[in-house]
Write a protein that holds these residues in place. Structure first.
Motif, PDB file in Angstrom:
ATOM      1  N   THR A   1       0.945  -1.185  -0.009  1.00  0.00           N
ATOM      2  CA  THR A   1       0.160  -0.041   0.130  1.00  0.00           C
ATOM      3  C   THR A   1       0.924   1.149   0.121  1.00  0.00           C
ATOM      4  O   THR A   1       1.785   1.601   0.614  1.00  0.00           O
ATOM      5  N   ALA A   2       0.726   2.218  -0.915  1.00  0.00           N
ATOM      6  CA  ALA A   2       1.663   3.332  -1.136  1.00  0.00           C
ATOM      7  C   ALA A   2       1.164   4.258   0.265  1.00  0.00           C
ATOM      8  O   ALA A   2       0.060   4.377   0.420  1.00  0.00           O
ATOM      9  N   PRO A   3       2.247   4.772   0.816  1.00  0.00           N
ATOM     10  CA  PRO A   3       1.702   5.535   2.152  1.00  0.00           C
ATOM     11  C   PRO A   3       1.230   6.890   1.560  1.00  0.00           C
ATOM     12  O   PRO A   3       1.710   7.545   0.416  1.00  0.00           O
ATOM     13  N   ASP A   4       0.125   7.179   2.000  1.00  0.00           N
ATOM     14  CA  ASP A   4      -0.436   8.513   1.858  1.00  0.00           C
ATOM     15  C   ASP A   4       0.282   9.637   2.322  1.00  0.00           C
ATOM     16  O   ASP A   4       1.106   9.547   3.054  1.00  0.00           O
ATOM     17  N   PHE A   5       0.036  10.793   1.389  1.00  0.00           N
ATOM     18  CA  PHE A   5       0.785  11.972   1.953  1.00  0.00           C
ATOM     19  C   PHE A   5      -0.080  13.251   1.680  1.00  0.00           C
ATOM     20  O   PHE A   5      -1.010  13.103   0.817  1.00  0.00           O
ATOM     21  N   SER A   6       0.193  14.279   2.320  1.00  0.00           N
ATOM     22  CA  SER A   6      -0.329  15.600   1.816  1.00  0.00           C
ATOM     23  C   SER A   6       0.728  16.673   1.939  1.00  0.00           C
ATOM     24  O   SER A   6       1.129  16.893   3.141  1.00  0.00           O
ATOM     25  N   LEU A   7       1.271  17.248   0.689  1.00  0.00           N
ATOM     26  CA  LEU A   7       2.130  17.922   0.775  1.00  0.00           C
ATOM     27  C   LEU A   7       1.907  19.391   0.027  1.00  0.00           C
ATOM     28  O   LEU A   7       0.917  19.161  -0.921  1.00  0.00           O
TER      29      LEU A   7
END
Length: 159
Positions: free
Chosen positions: A10-16
């Motif tokens: 599972t690809a790590p979620d991010f908010s950038l």
């Protein structure tokens, strides 16, 4: 050294923040494939070549259902200058804390001019519409990488 992702993870979620300071998240791309590429620094020759190659092929990639997000440790102001100077159309986001890079295995020890240093590992992770890793490529070359990606994804015939 951060752990490298493998296909099926599972690809790590991010908010950038992007070049305009707007938050961009992986979850915001749900249902579309995302090419997340990690590069050391905006406005350097190799990174400029790579970003321009992605921009030049953006219509082909988008037409095949891929969004492109470039991640570097740069702040939004520098990303905006980079985007404007090079007329880039890919989404550029900044990860000054390098937390996302570490989560993706794109930060750690690497060889630079024969020396071992700690830094951004030029990497590309392709995430499917459900947030799973399809491909995880590490230590990629800036030049020719996008062309190889298009060939490997079998998109060359769609041009």
């Amino acid at each position: 050294m951060s752990e490298r992702l493998q296909p099926g993870d599972t690809a790590p979620d991010f908010s950038l923040p992007d070049a305009d300071g707007k938050q961009i998240s992986l979850a915001g791309h749900k249902g579309r494939k995302v090419i997340v590429y990690f590069y050391p620094a905006a406005m350097t020759p190799g990174c400029t070549k790579q970003a321009c190659d992605f921009t030049d092929n953006l219509d082909l990639l988008a037409g095949a259902g891929y969004d492109v997000v470039g991640v570097s440790p740069d702040k939004p102001e520098k990303l905006a200058k980079f985007r404007d100077k090079e007329n880039l159309r890919v989404t550029l986001v900044g990860d000054p804390s390098k937390e996302v890079m570490q989560a993706y295995g794109a930060f750690g020890e690497k060889k630079l001019y024969g020396k071992t240093v700690t830094g951004v590992i030029r990497s590309t992770v392709i995430v499917d519409g459900d947030g799973k890793v399809e491909h995880a490529l590490y230590n990629v070359k800036a030049t020719g990488h996008v062309a190889k990606l298009i060939k490997d994804l079998d998109l060359a015939n769609e041009a």
